[in-house]
Design a protein around this motif. Structure first.
Motif, PDB file in Angstrom:
ATOM      1  N   LYS A  53       0.530  -1.216   0.126  1.00  0.00           N
ATOM      2  CA  LYS A  53       0.148  -0.028  -0.030  1.00  0.00           C
ATOM      3  C   LYS A  53       0.804   1.198   0.013  1.00  0.00           C
ATOM      4  O   LYS A  53       0.355   2.314  -0.645  1.00  0.00           O
ATOM      5  N   GLU A  54       1.887   1.366   0.807  1.00  0.00           N
ATOM      6  CA  GLU A  54       2.726   2.532   0.962  1.00  0.00           C
ATOM      7  C   GLU A  54       4.068   2.162   1.301  1.00  0.00           C
ATOM      8  O   GLU A  54       4.566   1.007   1.500  1.00  0.00           O
ATOM      9  N   VAL A  55       5.049   3.313   0.976  1.00  0.00           N
ATOM     10  CA  VAL A  55       6.351   3.376   1.311  1.00  0.00           C
ATOM     11  C   VAL A  55       6.737   4.431   2.378  1.00  0.00           C
ATOM     12  O   VAL A  55       6.142   5.447   2.289  1.00  0.00           O
ATOM     13  N   LYS A  56       7.292   3.798   3.723  1.00  0.00           N
ATOM     14  CA  LYS A  56       7.366   4.701   4.793  1.00  0.00           C
ATOM     15  C   LYS A  56       8.667   4.678   5.282  1.00  0.00           C
ATOM     16  O   LYS A  56       9.493   3.677   5.050  1.00  0.00           O
ATOM     17  N   LEU A  57       8.943   5.872   5.719  1.00  0.00           N
ATOM     18  CA  LEU A  57      10.587   6.073   6.302  1.00  0.00           C
ATOM     19  C   LEU A  57      10.669   5.399   7.197  1.00  0.00           C
ATOM     20  O   LEU A  57       9.833   5.348   8.274  1.00  0.00           O
ATOM     21  N   THR A  58      11.835   4.871   7.814  1.00  0.00           N
ATOM     22  CA  THR A  58      12.276   4.228   8.983  1.00  0.00           C
ATOM     23  C   THR A  58      12.657   5.412   9.900  1.00  0.00           C
ATOM     24  O   THR A  58      12.745   6.427   9.454  1.00  0.00           O
ATOM     25  N   ILE A  59      12.812   5.049  11.004  1.00  0.00           N
ATOM     26  CA  ILE A  59      13.763   6.062  12.100  1.00  0.00           C
ATOM     27  C   ILE A  59      14.664   6.593  11.533  1.00  0.00           C
ATOM     28  O   ILE A  59      15.016   7.853  11.425  1.00  0.00           O
ATOM     29  N   ALA A  60      15.530   5.573  10.935  1.00  0.00           N
ATOM     30  CA  ALA A  60      17.035   5.865  10.283  1.00  0.00           C
ATOM     31  C   ALA A  60      16.748   6.651   9.056  1.00  0.00           C
ATOM     32  O   ALA A  60      17.608   7.444   9.114  1.00  0.00           O
ATOM     33  N   GLY A  61      15.877   6.307   8.400  1.00  0.00           N
ATOM     34  CA  GLY A  61      15.425   7.062   7.012  1.00  0.00           C
ATOM     35  C   GLY A  61      14.958   8.224   7.397  1.00  0.00           C
ATOM     36  O   GLY A  61      15.550   9.452   6.678  1.00  0.00           O
ATOM     37  N   GLU A  62      14.384   8.775   8.410  1.00  0.00           N
ATOM     38  CA  GLU A  62      13.898  10.110   8.686  1.00  0.00           C
ATOM     39  C   GLU A  62      15.216  10.905   9.153  1.00  0.00           C
ATOM     40  O   GLU A  62      15.471  12.099   8.857  1.00  0.00           O
ATOM     41  N   THR A  63      16.066  10.432   9.719  1.00  0.00           N
ATOM     42  CA  THR A  63      17.291  10.932  10.557  1.00  0.00           C
ATOM     43  C   THR A  63      18.047  11.359   9.075  1.00  0.00           C
ATOM     44  O   THR A  63      18.596  12.338   8.826  1.00  0.00           O
ATOM     45  N   PHE A  64      18.114  10.408   8.184  1.00  0.00           N
ATOM     46  CA  PHE A  64      19.241  10.425   6.966  1.00  0.00           C
ATOM     47  C   PHE A  64      18.535  11.588   6.207  1.00  0.00           C
ATOM     48  O   PHE A  64      19.202  12.237   5.390  1.00  0.00           O
ATOM     49  N   LEU A  65      17.207  11.567   5.744  1.00  0.00           N
ATOM     50  CA  LEU A  65      16.499  12.637   5.001  1.00  0.00           C
ATOM     51  C   LEU A  65      16.868  14.161   5.464  1.00  0.00           C
ATOM     52  O   LEU A  65      17.241  14.747   4.334  1.00  0.00           O
ATOM     53  N   LEU A  66      17.016  14.473   6.739  1.00  0.00           N
ATOM     54  CA  LEU A  66      17.328  15.728   6.981  1.00  0.00           C
ATOM     55  C   LEU A  66      18.853  16.194   6.613  1.00  0.00           C
ATOM     56  O   LEU A  66      19.077  17.061   5.905  1.00  0.00           O
ATOM     57  N   GLU A  67      19.854  15.036   6.754  1.00  0.00           N
ATOM     58  CA  GLU A  67      21.308  15.285   6.212  1.00  0.00           C
ATOM     59  C   GLU A  67      21.146  15.190   4.802  1.00  0.00           C
ATOM     60  O   GLU A  67      22.213  15.845   4.259  1.00  0.00           O
ATOM     61  N   ALA A  68      20.431  14.403   4.150  1.00  0.00           N
ATOM     62  CA  ALA A  68      20.519  14.202   2.714  1.00  0.00           C
ATOM     63  C   ALA A  68      19.970  15.480   2.020  1.00  0.00           C
ATOM     64  O   ALA A  68      20.709  15.970   1.047  1.00  0.00           O
TER      65      ALA A  68
END
Length: 293
Positions: A53-68
């Motif tokens: 149904k969907e693609v969700k960020l993991t907690i690690a992904g949310e952290t990496f998104l800010l730095e990315a």
């Protein structure tokens, strides 16, 4: 390569879909999935939780998104700044002035240049005549303004020439005259200048056998006109100077036409032949547009 993967990651996180991200990036969905998988493998971290149904960020992904996002922003800004510097839009230009006359001539040019290229930083320093050449050759300044420099390593542009007038204090007896003759200067204290070899050669070229030069009471011998103007403003002497407009108080100093001193004042711009500062080229073009043409 990693930056391409990071851009894929940011788009998948934004759209919450591999297929939508693929369309935005003009890639196949398989290619986007491979980029994300390679990124996760490189970091040994799972960035997305995936289901039908969907693609969700993991907690690690949310952290990496800010730095990315910050990393991509820094990269894009670095490209823009580099391109702007190469075009002379951004950058730093260092100017060296010898006298008040140089600054008077260049003040409007600098103001116009700043309006055209507001992101270019302009650094201005005062240089003695002796130091001007070395400062240019050693890259301490990019562009120097003075009377005459002799070096095969320098390029030059003559930007100004004017016959001098007699500069006197408004309280001086000569201030009421409209024209000065040699007889007017009998007994006057003339503020004159020390001349180095280059200046002396130019001076002597105007004082040949038919015009042998002037002999006055020279109680003051100075290096530049800034000090001459200071002494004239205190009414301790008079001097032959070009008419300066922007930095002289008309309530204290007046300039009077004369036919005595015929050595013109010149201002030339000097820079290194092998300079690669694009901002300098922009300023030289501005000088040519406003002072030469």
């Amino acid at each position: 390569m990693e930056l391409k993967r990071i851009r894929c990651f940011i788009e998948v996180a934004r759209l919450k879909s591999f297929s939508k991200a693929a369309k935005v990036l003009y890639l196949s969905q398989t290619a986007v999935s491979q980029q994300i998988a390679a990124l996760e493998e490189m970091m040994s971290v799972r960035l997305f939780d995936r289901d039908k149904k969907e693609v969700k960020l993991t907690i690690a992904g949310e952290t990496f998104l800010l730095e990315a996002k910050r990393l991509v922003r820094l990269y894009d800004n670095a490209i823009l700044k580099t391109q702007a510097y190469a075009q002379g839009v951004d950058g730093v230009i260092k100017l060296g002035f010898f006298s008040m006359l140089d600054r008077d001539i260049m003040s409007n040019v600098i103001a116009d240049f700043h309006r055209k290229y507001p992101r270019t930083q302009i650094s201005i320093v005062q240089c003695s005549y002796e130091d001007m050449k070395n400062n240019i050759l050693n890259n301490t300044i990019d562009l120097g303004f003075c009377f005459y420099l002799d070096s095969i390593e320098l390029k030059q542009l003559k930007i100004y020439e004017q016959l001098p007038k007699l500069c006197v204090n408004t309280k001086h007896p000569l201030a009421s005259k409209s024209f000065i003759t040699p007889e007017d200067l009998i007994g006057e204290t003339i503020i004159s200048y020390y001349k180095n070899v280059e200046q002396q050669e130019v001076y002597e070229s105007h004082h040949n056998e038919g015009n042998p030069g002037l002999e006055f009471n020279r109680s003051f011998l100075l290096e530049n006109m800034d000090d001459a103007l200071m002494l004239v403003s205190t009414n301790v002497g008079i001097s032959f100077l070009p008419e300066i407009e922007n930095f002289v108080n008309p309530n204290k100093i007046v300039f009077i036409d004369q036919n005595i001193e015929e050595v013109p004042f010149e201002v030339r711009a000097y820079w290194k032949k092998n300079t690669n500062n694009p901002s300098l080229s922009k300023l030289i073009d501005t000088i040519k547009e406003e002072l030469i043409n």
